[in-house]
Design a protein around this motif. Structure first.
Motif, PDB file in Angstrom:
ATOM      1  N   VAL A 160       0.863  -1.187   0.000  1.00  0.00           N
ATOM      2  CA  VAL A 160       0.000   0.000   0.000  1.00  0.00           C
ATOM      3  C   VAL A 160       0.897   1.234   0.000  1.00  0.00           C
ATOM      4  CG1 VAL A 160      -1.885   1.214   1.148  1.00  0.00           C
ATOM      5  CG2 VAL A 160      -1.725  -1.292   1.323  1.00  0.00           C
ATOM      6  N   VAL A 161       0.831   1.997  -1.087  1.00  0.00           N
ATOM      7  CA  VAL A 161       1.673   3.186  -1.233  1.00  0.00           C
ATOM      8  C   VAL A 161       0.824   4.414  -0.942  1.00  0.00           C
ATOM      9  CG1 VAL A 161       3.254   4.437  -2.731  1.00  0.00           C
ATOM     10  CG2 VAL A 161       2.972   1.959  -3.014  1.00  0.00           C
ATOM     11  N   CYS A 162       1.192   5.153   0.100  1.00  0.00           N
ATOM     12  CA  CYS A 162       0.360   6.248   0.597  1.00  0.00           C
ATOM     13  C   CYS A 162       0.998   7.611   0.357  1.00  0.00           C
ATOM     14  CB  CYS A 162       0.103   6.078   2.095  1.00  0.00           C
ATOM     15  SG  CYS A 162      -0.805   4.583   2.521  1.00  0.00           S
TER      16      CYS A 162
ATOM     17  N   VAL B  82       3.305  -1.083   4.095  1.00  0.00           N
ATOM     18  CA  VAL B  82       2.972   0.293   3.738  1.00  0.00           C
ATOM     19  C   VAL B  82       4.230   1.068   3.383  1.00  0.00           C
ATOM     20  CG1 VAL B  82       2.048   2.487   4.603  1.00  0.00           C
ATOM     21  CG2 VAL B  82       0.860   0.348   5.115  1.00  0.00           C
ATOM     22  N   VAL B  83       4.168   1.781   2.258  1.00  0.00           N
ATOM     23  CA  VAL B  83       5.202   2.746   1.887  1.00  0.00           C
ATOM     24  C   VAL B  83       4.605   4.133   2.108  1.00  0.00           C
ATOM     25  CG1 VAL B  83       6.650   3.661   0.036  1.00  0.00           C
ATOM     26  CG2 VAL B  83       6.244   1.189   0.196  1.00  0.00           C
TER      27      VAL B  83
ATOM     28  N   THR C 178       7.525   1.708   5.727  1.00  0.00           N
ATOM     29  CA  THR C 178       8.803   2.230   5.272  1.00  0.00           C
ATOM     30  C   THR C 178       8.570   3.518   4.481  1.00  0.00           C
ATOM     31  OG1 THR C 178       8.784   1.011   3.172  1.00  0.00           O
ATOM     32  CG2 THR C 178       9.725  -0.108   5.083  1.00  0.00           C
ATOM     33  N   THR C 179       9.652   4.208   4.173  1.00  0.00           N
ATOM     34  CA  THR C 179       9.551   5.427   3.370  1.00  0.00           C
ATOM     35  C   THR C 179      10.010   5.203   1.931  1.00  0.00           C
ATOM     36  OG1 THR C 179      11.737   6.118   4.137  1.00  0.00           O
ATOM     37  CG2 THR C 179       9.822   6.945   5.365  1.00  0.00           C
TER      38      THR C 179
ATOM     39  N   SER D 182       9.219  15.267  -5.760  1.00  0.00           N
ATOM     40  CA  SER D 182       9.975  14.247  -5.025  1.00  0.00           C
ATOM     41  C   SER D 182       9.279  13.952  -3.694  1.00  0.00           C
ATOM     42  CB  SER D 182      11.394  14.766  -4.763  1.00  0.00           C
ATOM     43  OG  SER D 182      12.132  13.849  -4.000  1.00  0.00           O
ATOM     44  N   PRO D 183       9.260  12.707  -3.283  1.00  0.00           N
ATOM     45  CA  PRO D 183       9.862  11.505  -3.883  1.00  0.00           C
ATOM     46  C   PRO D 183       8.933  10.751  -4.824  1.00  0.00           C
ATOM     47  CG  PRO D 183       9.022  10.957  -1.726  1.00  0.00           C
ATOM     48  CD  PRO D 183       8.702  12.413  -1.941  1.00  0.00           C
ATOM     49  N   PHE D 184       7.737  11.320  -5.038  1.00  0.00           N
ATOM     50  CA  PHE D 184       6.737  10.595  -5.821  1.00  0.00           C
ATOM     51  C   PHE D 184       7.035  10.630  -7.317  1.00  0.00           C
ATOM     52  CE2 PHE D 184       4.665  12.026  -1.896  1.00  0.00           C
ATOM     53  CZ  PHE D 184       4.343  10.790  -1.364  1.00  0.00           C
ATOM     54  N   HIS D 185       7.960  11.492  -7.734  1.00  0.00           N
ATOM     55  CA  HIS D 185       8.317  11.569  -9.152  1.00  0.00           C
ATOM     56  C   HIS D 185       9.034  10.309  -9.624  1.00  0.00           C
ATOM     57  CE1 HIS D 185      12.144  12.508  -7.355  1.00  0.00           C
ATOM     58  NE2 HIS D 185      12.744  12.588  -8.533  1.00  0.00           N
ATOM     59  N   THR D 186       9.559   9.515  -8.690  1.00  0.00           N
ATOM     60  CA  THR D 186      10.147   8.215  -9.056  1.00  0.00           C
ATOM     61  C   THR D 186       9.226   7.054  -8.686  1.00  0.00           C
ATOM     62  OG1 THR D 186      11.348   8.107  -6.941  1.00  0.00           O
ATOM     63  CG2 THR D 186      12.503   9.092  -8.833  1.00  0.00           C
ATOM     64  N   ILE D 187       8.398   7.252  -7.670  1.00  0.00           N
ATOM     65  CA  ILE D 187       7.506   6.179  -7.214  1.00  0.00           C
ATOM     66  C   ILE D 187       6.413   5.898  -8.243  1.00  0.00           C
ATOM     67  CG2 ILE D 187       5.731   5.608  -5.516  1.00  0.00           C
ATOM     68  CD1 ILE D 187       7.478   6.929  -3.398  1.00  0.00           C
TER      69      ILE D 187
END
Length: 260
Positions: free
Chosen positions: A89-91, A116-117, A142-143, A170-175
């Protein structure tokens, strides 16, 4: 004898047609349902949210709990557990991320093994207690996004919701590109992350396997081409639906989600 054979052929053909109709009528029903459901623009979705808070006195905790339960239910129906099913689960930092935290808790109760991320963790209500609850259940947080995403049955995309606009930072631009390129099925919450809420996916954007719209589907959902489009968030008061002329499918029985 000839009459008998013709009669048998006629009965068999009729039975085949009936069987075909029964097997495919649900597809026709959902296609018709999809064409009559109300799709919300960004401003109308925001207005309805504010009316739920101000006029109907819903708390953010209530709406997140019901939304997260709907997401977990849709995941369970789309990816039935067959043992130790791992779900990532990416939040994100906003309300969509809160929905994801609630969904992770319910998925654990449903027999899944969620992780969870949560790269950006707001130190405020209701996010702090939601995070405390899932940690209390032993759900790892985790982050950073794991390198191997193929180890999971599915990934819940709870990063950005209908308030998102602008560029992905960032950091969602890579996620988000990692979620777009993985072979693991993705279940997006309300709006696939990175999509324009009204216009849909950018080039090479995330294409989820399932979409769980909340309250009512957003305009971008018309461009969804995945396997299942669920509607959840069974909390819309009838007067509010009437005021905004919301045409929504009926939830069967006590179900928390319904297919569109």
């Amino acid at each position: 004898m000839v009459w008998y054979r013709k009669h048998v052929v006629f009965v068999c053909m009729t039975a085949a047609l009936v069987t075909h109709f029964v097997r495919n009528s649900w597809k026709l029903g959902f296609a018709n349902m999809s064409s009559t459901v109300t799709y919300l623009g960004q401003k109308q979705a925001q207005l309805i949210d504010q009316e739920l808070f101000n006029d109907y006195r819903y708390s953010i905790d209530q709406l997140m709990e019901l939304a997260g339960l709907a997401v977990a239910t849709a995941v369970q129906k789309s990816y039935p557990s067959s043992g130790d099913n791992k779900v990532l689960v990416v939040c994100g930092p906003g309300n969509n991320g809160g929905d994801g935290l609630v969904a992770a808790r319910h998925l654990a109760l449903f027999g899944y093994t969620p992780s969870v991320v949560y790269p950006k963790q707001p130190d405020k209500h209701p996010f702090t207690p939601l995070l405390h609850q899932i940690r209390g259940m032993g759900i790892p947080v985790t982050t950073d996004l794991p390198e191997d995403l193929t180890a999971y049955t599915c990934i819940v995309d709870a990063v950005f919701g209908f308030s998102f606009q602008g560029s992905i930072r960032s950091p969602f631009h890579t996620i988000i590109p990692a979620l777009a390129n993985t072979s693991t099925p993705v279940a997006s919450v309300d709006v696939p992350s990175g999509w324009n809420v009204e216009e849909g996916s950018p080039p090479e954007g995330l294409q989820p396997d399932i979409l769980v719209s909340l309250t009512a589907p957003k305009l971008c959902a018309k461009n969804f081409t995945g396997r299942h489009h669920w509607l959840g968030g069974r909390f819309v008061p009838p007067d509010l639906a009437k005021k905004h002329e919301l045409h929504l499918p009926e939830y069967p029985g006590s179900e928390q989600v319904v297919l569109i």
